[in-house]
Design a protein around this motif. Structure first.
Motif, PDB file in Angstrom:
ATOM      1  N   UNK A  66       0.879  -1.089   0.053  1.00 26.67           N
ATOM      2  CA  UNK A  66      -0.039  -0.119   0.093  1.00 26.67           C
ATOM      3  C   UNK A  66       0.764   1.367  -0.002  1.00 26.67           C
ATOM      4  N   UNK A  67       1.887   1.160   0.964  1.00 27.64           N
ATOM      5  CA  UNK A  67       2.811   2.515   0.957  1.00 27.64           C
ATOM      6  C   UNK A  67       3.711   2.563  -0.137  1.00 27.64           C
ATOM      7  N   UNK A  68       3.884   1.534  -0.855  1.00 23.92           N
ATOM      8  CA  UNK A  68       4.710   1.590  -2.077  1.00 23.92           C
ATOM      9  C   UNK A  68       3.755   2.043  -3.271  1.00 23.92           C
ATOM     10  N   UNK A 101      17.472   2.826  -9.803  1.00 24.35           N
ATOM     11  CA  UNK A 101      17.324   3.017  -8.385  1.00 24.35           C
ATOM     12  C   UNK A 101      16.789   4.229  -7.917  1.00 24.35           C
ATOM     13  N   UNK A 102      17.063   5.333  -8.499  1.00 26.89           N
ATOM     14  CA  UNK A 102      16.890   6.673  -8.082  1.00 26.89           C
ATOM     15  C   UNK A 102      15.473   6.758  -8.520  1.00 26.89           C
ATOM     16  N   UNK A 103      14.969   6.284  -9.691  1.00 20.26           N
ATOM     17  CA  UNK A 103      13.587   6.390 -10.140  1.00 20.26           C
ATOM     18  C   UNK A 103      12.438   5.747  -9.667  1.00 20.26           C
ATOM     19  N   UNK A 104      13.108   4.603  -8.717  1.00 23.12           N
ATOM     20  CA  UNK A 104      12.215   3.345  -8.248  1.00 23.12           C
ATOM     21  C   UNK A 104      12.501   3.550  -6.866  1.00 23.12           C
ATOM     22  N   UNK A 105      12.221   4.388  -5.946  1.00 19.94           N
ATOM     23  CA  UNK A 105      12.527   4.539  -4.562  1.00 19.94           C
ATOM     24  C   UNK A 105      11.929   3.480  -3.713  1.00 19.94           C
ATOM     25  N   UNK A 106      10.743   3.226  -4.408  1.00 18.54           N
ATOM     26  CA  UNK A 106       9.849   2.170  -3.621  1.00 18.54           C
ATOM     27  C   UNK A 106      10.574   0.917  -3.408  1.00 18.54           C
ATOM     28  N   UNK A 107      10.716   0.152  -4.879  1.00 18.04           N
ATOM     29  CA  UNK A 107      11.468  -0.921  -4.924  1.00 18.04           C
ATOM     30  C   UNK A 107      12.971  -1.005  -4.376  1.00 18.04           C
ATOM     31  N   UNK A 108      13.517   0.199  -4.543  1.00 22.22           N
ATOM     32  CA  UNK A 108      15.037   0.314  -4.022  1.00 22.22           C
ATOM     33  C   UNK A 108      14.939   0.053  -2.490  1.00 22.22           C
ATOM     34  N   UNK A 109      13.875   0.624  -1.858  1.00 23.24           N
ATOM     35  CA  UNK A 109      13.684   0.547  -0.419  1.00 23.24           C
ATOM     36  C   UNK A 109      13.403  -0.935   0.052  1.00 23.24           C
ATOM     37  N   UNK A 110      12.743  -1.641  -0.633  1.00 25.69           N
ATOM     38  CA  UNK A 110      12.281  -2.974  -0.224  1.00 25.69           C
ATOM     39  C   UNK A 110      13.586  -3.894  -0.124  1.00 25.69           C
ATOM     40  N   UNK A 147       6.493   6.071   2.974  1.00 28.66           N
ATOM     41  CA  UNK A 147       5.476   7.012   3.016  1.00 28.66           C
ATOM     42  C   UNK A 147       6.125   8.452   3.161  1.00 28.66           C
ATOM     43  N   UNK A 148       6.931   8.418   3.815  1.00 35.30           N
ATOM     44  CA  UNK A 148       7.841   9.773   4.319  1.00 35.30           C
ATOM     45  C   UNK A 148       8.504  10.386   2.892  1.00 35.30           C
ATOM     46  N   UNK A 149       8.835   9.274   2.063  1.00 35.08           N
ATOM     47  CA  UNK A 149       9.644   9.739   0.963  1.00 35.08           C
ATOM     48  C   UNK A 149       8.434  10.401   0.113  1.00 35.08           C
ATOM     49  N   UNK A 150       7.364   9.723  -0.048  1.00 32.99           N
ATOM     50  CA  UNK A 150       6.264  10.114  -0.634  1.00 32.99           C
ATOM     51  C   UNK A 150       5.775  11.825  -0.375  1.00 32.99           C
TER      52      UNK A 150
END
Length: 221
Positions: A66-68, A101-110, A147-150
């Motif tokens: 959900x957060x991603x 990686x920079x453009x896909x911070x969500x997957x990068x964070x996982x 979520x904080x990144x968003x």
């Protein structure tokens, strides 16, 4: 054989979908309640989920999804990475991977969560938790970080100022604090160990794109 059971099932219609969304977003045991608890008492909340009650907050994988999703939707409309990510001019594999990686911070964070969980398991080797329980911890923490990144990206776009450096500092502080709370907030050295594990995970993830790029380039050539 399953005729009676099938007859009791509701047809999937708009009301069914709305009901499911309300269940996910429910203020008492849904995503908002989960976020509130993870911001206030992360260690206690996650510990309770693992050892006592798994119905009070949103499940870890669902929370991460959900957060991603919220991050990707926010980024799609706010475009807060358009200026941060450089366009790939040549076919340099390292540059391509780093930009992804920079453009896909969500997957990068996982992926970061997996690395940090590995170091947590090593550093807190005396703790009673299994590796998969540590992964649950990281699902919740990385979910909050995403979520904080968003939120940070949205403010960066609205105010025309890059707050991503501020986000990085807040992310380190929150993640270290939440991890230390999980392993025992009354022990000061847990905060240092948590920060070390998080830094090691980040450093490993930082060197991964160049290493992958070199390997891929070697294989292609």
């Amino acid at each position: 054989m399953n005729t009676k059971q099938d007859e009791k099932l509701r047809r999937i219609d708009s009301k069914y979908i709305i009901h499911e969304l309300e269940h996910i977003l429910h203020l008492q045991r849904g995503i908002f309640y989960t976020i509130k608890k993870l911001l206030h008492t992360p260690g206690l909340t996650i510990n309770e989920f693992i050892t006592e009650n798994r119905t009070k907050i949103t499940k870890p994988v669902l929370f991460l999804v959900i957060t991603t999703l919220l991050y990707n939707i926010t980024n799609k409309f706010a475009h807060f990475h358009d200026d941060a990510v450089e366009k790939v001019i040549n076919n340099n594999t390292i540059t391509i991977i780093e930009n992804w990686c920079n453009a896909n911070l969500g997957y990068y964070s996982i992926i970061l969560g997996l690395f940090v969980a590995l170091f947590l398991k090593i550093i807190f080797f005396k703790a009673k938790y299994t590796f998969f329980e540590v992964l649950v911890l990281m699902c919740y923490i990385i979910g909050v970080d995403i979520l904080l990144a968003a939120i940070t990206g949205l403010f960066s776009t609205l105010l025309h100022f890059n707050f991503m450096k501020t986000y990085t500092i807040v992310c380190f502080i929150y993640s270290s604090w939440a991890i230390a709370n999980f392993y025992g907030k009354n022990k000061w050295y847990n905060y240092i160990k948590a920060l070390v594990a998080f830094l090691l995970g980040c450093n490993l993830l930082t060197i991964l794109p160049p290493v992958l790029g070199i390997i891929i380039d070697f294989i292609i050539k």
